[in-house]
Each structure stands twice: as C-alpha cells, then as structure tokens.
Design a protein around this motif. Structure first.
Motif, PDB file in Angstrom:
ATOM      1  N   LEU A 244       0.648  -0.482   0.032  1.00 27.90           N
ATOM      2  CA  LEU A 244       0.190  -0.044   0.184  1.00 27.90           C
ATOM      3  C   LEU A 244       0.842   1.492   0.214  1.00 27.90           C
ATOM      4  O   LEU A 244       1.888   1.047   0.377  1.00 27.90           O
ATOM      5  N   GLN A 245       0.263   2.481  -0.574  1.00 29.53           N
ATOM      6  CA  GLN A 245       0.874   3.669  -0.426  1.00 29.53           C
ATOM      7  C   GLN A 245       0.327   4.609   0.682  1.00 29.53           C
ATOM      8  O   GLN A 245      -1.186   4.647  -0.233  1.00 29.53           O
ATOM      9  N   ARG A 246       0.795   5.225   1.132  1.00 31.52           N
ATOM     10  CA  ARG A 246      -0.083   5.930   1.988  1.00 31.52           C
ATOM     11  C   ARG A 246       0.794   7.746   2.473  1.00 31.52           C
ATOM     12  O   ARG A 246       1.672   7.632   2.575  1.00 31.52           O
ATOM     13  N   GLN A 247      -0.070   8.546   3.063  1.00 33.96           N
ATOM     14  CA  GLN A 247      -0.244   9.890   2.904  1.00 33.96           C
ATOM     15  C   GLN A 247       0.049   9.947   4.700  1.00 33.96           C
ATOM     16  O   GLN A 247      -0.882   9.977   5.369  1.00 33.96           O
ATOM     17  N   TYR A 248       0.941  10.862   4.996  1.00 37.34           N
ATOM     18  CA  TYR A 248       1.057  11.018   6.608  1.00 37.34           C
ATOM     19  C   TYR A 248       2.614  12.758   6.617  1.00 37.34           C
ATOM     20  O   TYR A 248       3.337  12.223   5.850  1.00 37.34           O
ATOM     21  N   SER A 249       1.182  13.072   7.222  1.00 38.03           N
ATOM     22  CA  SER A 249       2.106  14.423   7.805  1.00 38.03           C
ATOM     23  C   SER A 249       2.900  14.656   8.153  1.00 38.03           C
ATOM     24  O   SER A 249       3.324  14.068   9.399  1.00 38.03           O
TER      25      SER A 249
ATOM     26  N   GLY B 174      -1.849   7.977  12.913  1.00 38.20           N
ATOM     27  CA  GLY B 174      -3.546   7.794  13.495  1.00 38.20           C
ATOM     28  C   GLY B 174      -4.212   6.619  13.348  1.00 38.20           C
ATOM     29  O   GLY B 174      -4.178   5.860  11.865  1.00 38.20           O
ATOM     30  N   ARG B 175      -4.867   5.601  14.307  1.00 34.66           N
ATOM     31  CA  ARG B 175      -5.274   4.156  14.340  1.00 34.66           C
ATOM     32  C   ARG B 175      -6.579   4.295  13.074  1.00 34.66           C
ATOM     33  O   ARG B 175      -7.567   4.842  13.761  1.00 34.66           O
ATOM     34  N   ALA B 176      -6.790   4.626  11.684  1.00 30.99           N
ATOM     35  CA  ALA B 176      -8.175   4.682  11.373  1.00 30.99           C
ATOM     36  C   ALA B 176      -8.994   4.064  12.154  1.00 30.99           C
ATOM     37  O   ALA B 176      -8.836   2.675  11.318  1.00 30.99           O
ATOM     38  N   ALA B 177     -10.258   3.694  12.120  1.00 24.97           N
ATOM     39  CA  ALA B 177     -11.402   2.859  12.538  1.00 24.97           C
ATOM     40  C   ALA B 177     -11.923   2.369  11.027  1.00 24.97           C
ATOM     41  O   ALA B 177     -11.768   3.312  10.025  1.00 24.97           O
ATOM     42  N   GLY B 178     -11.920   1.237  11.101  1.00 22.52           N
ATOM     43  CA  GLY B 178     -12.195   0.426   9.069  1.00 22.52           C
ATOM     44  C   GLY B 178     -11.144   0.775   8.745  1.00 22.52           C
ATOM     45  O   GLY B 178     -11.552   1.273   7.312  1.00 22.52           O
ATOM     46  N   SER B 179      -9.582   0.433   8.644  1.00 22.02           N
ATOM     47  CA  SER B 179      -8.562   0.687   8.389  1.00 22.02           C
ATOM     48  C   SER B 179      -8.538  -0.031   7.243  1.00 22.02           C
ATOM     49  O   SER B 179      -9.129  -0.736   7.037  1.00 22.02           O
ATOM     50  N   ARG B 180      -8.041   0.866   5.659  1.00 21.64           N
ATOM     51  CA  ARG B 180      -8.007  -1.085   4.428  1.00 21.64           C
ATOM     52  C   ARG B 180      -6.678  -0.908   4.705  1.00 21.64           C
ATOM     53  O   ARG B 180      -6.449  -1.545   3.575  1.00 21.64           O
ATOM     54  N   GLY B 181      -5.937  -1.055   5.606  1.00 20.26           N
ATOM     55  CA  GLY B 181      -4.993  -1.571   5.818  1.00 20.26           C
ATOM     56  C   GLY B 181      -3.725  -0.845   5.828  1.00 20.26           C
ATOM     57  O   GLY B 181      -2.413  -1.533   6.341  1.00 20.26           O
TER      58      GLY B 181
END
Length: 319
Positions: free
Chosen positions: A48-53, A69-76
């Motif tokens: 996966l590719q994810r953006q973090y500030s 942050g741990r997202a509720a319903g995280s897509r991974g």
C-alpha cells in the motif's frame, strides 16, 4: 516522483491510537527540505501507499517526524503502521510534497485541528513561533488521552484552546468560533470530515482564499453543474502516445487509462493526495479534487485524473 529509502529510527505511542514515527537516512545523510503542511507518501511493505503529514521542525534535516492515527475501518495502511512498523525497518518514501502550504505573508493564523489532524498543524505552529507570527490553535478530540503531541503543545499556554468532547458534552461548536475572526486571518483546518465541513460552512464570510483544508477522506459529494460533455462522457487525447480514449460518465480518467495499459501513479483515488496530477495541454478540465484552491482552478494546466473530468468535449493530456 523522487523516491527516498529511509529507515525507521524510532516508533512509540504518542496517544491512544496515535503512533509517532521518526524516519532517517540509513547512512546518516541530510534529508530533503520541506515546508510546513507537507506530507510523505510511504510505500509500505504490504504494497500500500499512504500519505502522512510531517509534524517536525522544517529546519531539522536529520529526521522526519510523522503522527499516524489508527483509522477505524482501516484499509490496511494505518493498521499496518501500528501493528508492524518497528525500529530498523526500511521504507521507500516520496520526497516531501505539499498540498496544504502555509501562506507566509498572512497577518495572523487560526489553526483548527481535530484528532490526528494536529500533525501538519504542529509543523505550522513551529514555523509561526520561529517567525514571530501571531497564531492561535483550537485542538479538538474525543478525549484528552487521544490528543497526540499534547506535551509539545502545553508550553504555548493560552494560545492553545483544548476541546475534549467527553469533558465538554459534545463536539466543538464551530459557528461561534469563526464568527468573530479578524479579517485577514488565514484559517487552516485538518481533521475529520464533519469538522472540516463545519469550518467550510461557517467560515465562508472570510473568503475562499483565507480557508485552507487538508482532507483525510473525501467529504460528502456536492451536486455538480452539468457540462456539455457529461451526458455522453468526453475524449482524452494522449499527446505523447498518440492515442485517443473515450471516458464514459461512470468511469474516471484514471480508470480508463489503466484499462488501456497506461500507468499513472496514484494512491487515494479520491482527489485528496495529488499523486495522479497530470499536465493538461489543451481543453478545459473540471476540477473535482480537494487539493487545488478554488481561486487557482481556472488558470491550472494540470488535473487529478482520479476524480476530475472535462468541461470541454476533449482534453489533451501529456501522456
């Protein structure tokens, strides 16, 4: 896109469901510079590719500090960071990119952060302090134990207003917060969609140029004005490959490109991150993203192909 190979130098719990991650060059080298509001795209080992500030001081070149942050319903993405990312792991990352840039000449700033939205705001606070710029921060979270970077913000005293839903009986009241904002103030907001939408609604009197948002997820879709090309779709001409493709109403430009073997970098597919930005050589795009400020859209010669469409019957893209 420039790719950096970085190593996790430190990782620890910053607050409940908030992880602090520090990245460094494995060889101890100097990292590329960044401006407040910038983010990294992490290429996670699970594909996966994810953006973090970036939350750190823009003057520091030996490490990058992220808050995840741990997202509720995280897509991974966030789930992987919290469960698997540990000191010593090496990651491929983009060089810092900024879709949430601070306007340096503003006379004063009001920052509104919700939950993990404090991450880019903290970098902006550091910049304002170094430049002697007037600023205030309103930081809202469901509870005090969920406030990341709390200890770093406490020394700023009364310039930070804390709002905890469980202590104050409900979410932050945005309308009175923005009613008396001084003209000329630039408002920067990052957090959950309901908070951002409330700021957009109640801050309209300040003008589009004074309101700045960093969205985690796309807000509720607004009705789109019909265009001449919308009913039957539109055509894209790919200048470099000499190909013409039809984009029907129910498919995005990105989906049509992928279906025809053209690789375009992407991540969010929601018009949030800017990864799929593509140059427009001819034609008039219809911008439906959440990256470009409304005041700049008419003059732009690029578009985010994951969500944006065409006002003209054809677009010529630099592909």
């Amino acid at each position: 896109m420039t790719v950096l190979n970085l190593r996790v130098a430190a990782v620890h719990a910053e607050a409940r469901d908030v992880m602090r991650v520090e990245l460094e060059d494995p060889q101890g080298g100097v990292l590329p510079s960044f401006e407040p509001g910038a983010h990294l795209t992490l290429h996670l080992p699970n594909g996966l590719q994810r953006q973090y500030s970036l939350a750190g001081d823009w003057r520091e070149r030996q490490r990058y500090v992220l808050g995840v942050g741990r997202a509720a319903g995280s897509r991974g993405g966030s789930e992987y960071v919290h469960a698997m990312l540990r000191t010593g792991v090496e990651l491929a990352c983009s060089a810092p990119q900024n879709n949430f840039a601070l306007v340096p000449e503003a006379p004063r700033y009001l920052f509104i952060a919700g939950g993990i939205g404090i991450t880019p705001i903290l970098a902006m606070v550091r910049w304002c302090e170094a430049q002697g710029k007037p600023w205030k921060l309103v930081y809202a979270a469901r509870s005090r134990v969920r406030m990341g970077f709390y200890e770093e913000l406490r020394p700023f005293g009364g310039r930070v207003r804390w709002h905890c839903d469980d202590e104050q009986g409900g979410p932050l009241a945005v309308a009175p917060l923005l009613a008396d904002v001084e003209p000329g103030t630039h408002v920067y907001c990052c957090g959950p969609a309901p908070l951002m939408e409330a700021v957009r609604e109640h801050g309209g009197h300040l003008g589009d140029d004074a309101l700045h948002f960093e969205w985690f997820s796309a807000p509720a879709a607004e009705p789109q004005e019909g265009t001449a090309s919308e009913a039957d779709g539109f055509w894209i001409d790919l200048q470099r490959s000499g190909t013409s493709l039809h984009v029907p109403p129910e498919r995005s430009v990105l989906e049509v490109l992928e279906a025809n073997g053209h690789e375009v970098p992407f991540s969010c597919r929601e018009g949030l991150c800017g990864t799929c930005e593509t140059a427009v050589c001819e034609g008039q795009p219809e911008h439906r993203d959440y990256v470009y400020p409304p005041s700049q859209r008419e003059s732009l010669r690029t578009m985010l192909v994951c969500v944006s469409r065409a006002k003209s019957p054809r677009l010529v893209l630099d592909l």
